[in-house]
Design a protein around this motif. Structure first.
Motif, PDB file in Angstrom:
ATOM      1  N   ALA A 227       0.845  -1.198   0.000  1.00 31.10           N
ATOM      2  CA  ALA A 227       0.000   0.000   0.000  1.00 31.10           C
ATOM      3  C   ALA A 227       0.877   1.243   0.000  1.00 31.10           C
ATOM      4  O   ALA A 227       2.050   1.197   0.386  1.00 31.10           O
ATOM      5  N   GLY A 228       0.309   2.359  -0.415  1.00 26.47           N
ATOM      6  CA  GLY A 228       1.036   3.610  -0.447  1.00 26.47           C
ATOM      7  C   GLY A 228       1.234   4.195   0.939  1.00 26.47           C
ATOM      8  O   GLY A 228       0.597   3.778   1.913  1.00 26.47           O
ATOM      9  N   ASP A 229       2.109   5.200   1.011  1.00 30.92           N
ATOM     10  CA  ASP A 229       2.406   5.827   2.302  1.00 30.92           C
ATOM     11  C   ASP A 229       1.179   6.468   2.931  1.00 30.92           C
ATOM     12  O   ASP A 229       1.034   6.474   4.154  1.00 30.92           O
ATOM     13  N   ARG A 230       0.278   6.996   2.121  1.00 31.93           N
ATOM     14  CA  ARG A 230      -0.926   7.621   2.675  1.00 31.93           C
ATOM     15  C   ARG A 230      -1.808   6.590   3.361  1.00 31.93           C
ATOM     16  O   ARG A 230      -2.369   6.853   4.432  1.00 31.93           O
ATOM     17  N   VAL A 231      -1.952   5.420   2.747  1.00 33.90           N
ATOM     18  CA  VAL A 231      -2.755   4.355   3.356  1.00 33.90           C
ATOM     19  C   VAL A 231      -2.131   3.907   4.669  1.00 33.90           C
ATOM     20  O   VAL A 231      -2.818   3.748   5.683  1.00 33.90           O
ATOM     21  N   VAL A 232      -0.819   3.712   4.660  1.00 34.34           N
ATOM     22  CA  VAL A 232      -0.126   3.268   5.870  1.00 34.34           C
ATOM     23  C   VAL A 232      -0.259   4.307   6.976  1.00 34.34           C
ATOM     24  O   VAL A 232      -0.555   3.972   8.132  1.00 34.34           O
ATOM     25  N   ALA A 233      -0.060   5.572   6.641  1.00 33.43           N
ATOM     26  CA  ALA A 233      -0.150   6.634   7.645  1.00 33.43           C
ATOM     27  C   ALA A 233      -1.570   6.755   8.194  1.00 33.43           C
ATOM     28  O   ALA A 233      -1.762   6.998   9.392  1.00 33.43           O
ATOM     29  N   ARG A 234      -2.566   6.585   7.320  1.00 29.71           N
ATOM     30  CA  ARG A 234      -3.958   6.659   7.787  1.00 29.71           C
ATOM     31  C   ARG A 234      -4.290   5.502   8.727  1.00 29.71           C
ATOM     32  O   ARG A 234      -4.935   5.697   9.766  1.00 29.71           O
ATOM     33  N   LEU A 278       2.839  12.399  10.889  1.00 30.60           N
ATOM     34  CA  LEU A 278       3.173  11.400   9.866  1.00 30.60           C
ATOM     35  C   LEU A 278       2.108  11.391   8.774  1.00 30.60           C
ATOM     36  O   LEU A 278       2.423  11.337   7.578  1.00 30.60           O
ATOM     37  N   TRP A 279       0.850  11.472   9.168  1.00 29.78           N
ATOM     38  CA  TRP A 279      -0.255  11.501   8.209  1.00 29.78           C
ATOM     39  C   TRP A 279      -0.185  12.743   7.333  1.00 29.78           C
ATOM     40  O   TRP A 279      -0.383  12.687   6.111  1.00 29.78           O
ATOM     41  N   GLN A 280       0.126  13.897   7.923  1.00 30.58           N
ATOM     42  CA  GLN A 280       0.220  15.135   7.166  1.00 30.58           C
ATOM     43  C   GLN A 280       1.378  15.083   6.159  1.00 30.58           C
ATOM     44  O   GLN A 280       1.246  15.542   5.017  1.00 30.58           O
ATOM     45  N   ARG A 281       2.513  14.515   6.575  1.00 31.91           N
ATOM     46  CA  ARG A 281       3.644  14.398   5.650  1.00 31.91           C
ATOM     47  C   ARG A 281       3.306  13.450   4.504  1.00 31.91           C
ATOM     48  O   ARG A 281       3.692  13.689   3.346  1.00 31.91           O
ATOM     49  N   ALA A 282       2.578  12.368   4.815  1.00 35.99           N
ATOM     50  CA  ALA A 282       2.186  11.433   3.757  1.00 35.99           C
ATOM     51  C   ALA A 282       1.199  12.087   2.801  1.00 35.99           C
ATOM     52  O   ALA A 282       1.291  11.915   1.577  1.00 35.99           O
ATOM     53  N   LYS A 283       0.255  12.862   3.336  1.00 38.13           N
ATOM     54  CA  LYS A 283      -0.723  13.552   2.477  1.00 38.13           C
ATOM     55  C   LYS A 283      -0.035  14.571   1.581  1.00 38.13           C
ATOM     56  O   LYS A 283      -0.490  14.828   0.457  1.00 38.13           O
ATOM     57  N   ALA A 284       1.049  15.157   2.061  1.00 33.16           N
ATOM     58  CA  ALA A 284       1.784  16.149   1.272  1.00 33.16           C
ATOM     59  C   ALA A 284       2.636  15.503   0.190  1.00 33.16           C
ATOM     60  O   ALA A 284       3.294  16.211  -0.587  1.00 33.16           O
TER      61      ALA A 284
END
Length: 319
Positions: A227-234, A278-284
């Protein structure tokens, strides 16, 4: 007509002999066994056991009981870790993080690792049965079997949810510690079990993000690999919220003093801030080192250590 050298035929048809391992000293052997046992991981597991025993006793439990439980728990964790290295020796060779394990390098043979792991497991369960109680021994055996057969053999190479359900094995020390003192289980140790269970994904997934190339090379479907970083962070953020909520349940369930809920609230707030970052950095769209997943990983260790320190100190002050 072309003739074939019989010696060449023999070389082609016979399997090559494995290289003979150099003769090891006793010290080198012991060091290799210690590496297999992953004692640094065991330290973190035992950090949760003693505070749980203090909470169960409402004060300081019997010193010899604590010592017997810690020795038995250490041997059990060493058994599970050694058997894990035995099973995973093939993929450990492919990952930079694990390629120096003695079973991956050949310093310890598969047979040696298997015998050592089984022996440690038998000794740990027997010790718990003889010096603590049968319930603790049964839970110790269940923890070893779950880690080896359910997590390592059943889940690790098959599903990205491996570490979620595998976290149950790492949660067992609190049940064992409580059972050692009371010879029973109640809601309080199950709450602590759930805290560690929900702590495991936000602790381990950031580490997996850091080493996802290793896992991909070995074919292990950790969540950051599939999975992508956004999925993992979420997902990390979701489990963090559940973990903090569950941690606060211990206050009414165990009827602690004010120290524990204050500590759980403050530590939980800091944990959630790190998870949100971490979630904000992944979303960015940040990746790799810019994602800084190890910030949360390192704090997660501090979080669990300080949370269980509060579990231990609270009954000493208000018990």
């Amino acid at each position: 007509m072309t003739t074939v050298d019989p010696r060449a035929v023999g070389l082609m048809t016979s399997s090559p002999r494995p290289p003979r391992r150099p003769r090891r000293t006793l010290g080198a052997t012991l060091r290799a066994y210690v590496v297999l046992a992953k004692l640094r991981i065991i330290e973190l597991l035992l950090v949760t056991t003693v505070p749980t025993m203090i909470l169960a006793a409402g004060g300081l439990p019997d010193l010899w009981l604590v010592l017997a439980t810690l020795v038995g728990g250490t041997l059990a964790a060493a058994s599970a870790n050694t058997l894990n290295c035995y099973v995973d020796r093939d993929i450990d060779r492919l990952m930079n993080r694990t390629s120096r394990r003695p079973t991956a390098t050949g310093e310890v043979s598969p047979r040696e690792a298997l015998v050592l792991g089984v022996t440690l497991g038998v000794v740990s369960v027997t010790l718990m049965a003889v010096t603590v109680n049968l319930l603790s021994a049964a839970l110790t055996l269940a923890a070893i079997l779950f880690y080896v057969f359910v997590y390592t053999l059943g889940l690790k190479r098959r599903t990205p949810q491996n570490i979620v359900w595998g976290g149950a094995a790492g949660s067992m020390p609190v049940l064992i510690g409580w059972a050692a003192v009371t010879d029973s289980l109640s809601w309080a140790p199950w709450v602590l079990f759930a805290v560690i269970f929900f702590w495991t994904p936000p602790h381990y997934w950031p580490l997996s993000q850091r080493f996802k190339e290793d896992y991909a090379r070995a074919g292990v479907p950790m969540l950051p690999v599939v999975a992508g970083d956004r999925v993992v962070a979420r997902q990390t953020l979701l489990y963090s919220w559940v973990m903090v909520a569950v941690s606060l349940l211990l206050w009414p369930v165990a009827q602690t003093g004010w120290l524990y809920p204050v500590a759980a609230g403050v530590l939980g707030a800091v944990f959630l801030v790190e998870a949100h970052r971490l979630w904000q950095r992944a979303k960015a769209g940040l990746h790799g080192a810019a994602l800084k997943p190890m910030r949360l990983f390192h704090f997660s260790i501090t979080y669990l250590t300080l949370l269980f320190a509060a579990v231990a100190v609270d009954p000493l002050l208000f018990g």
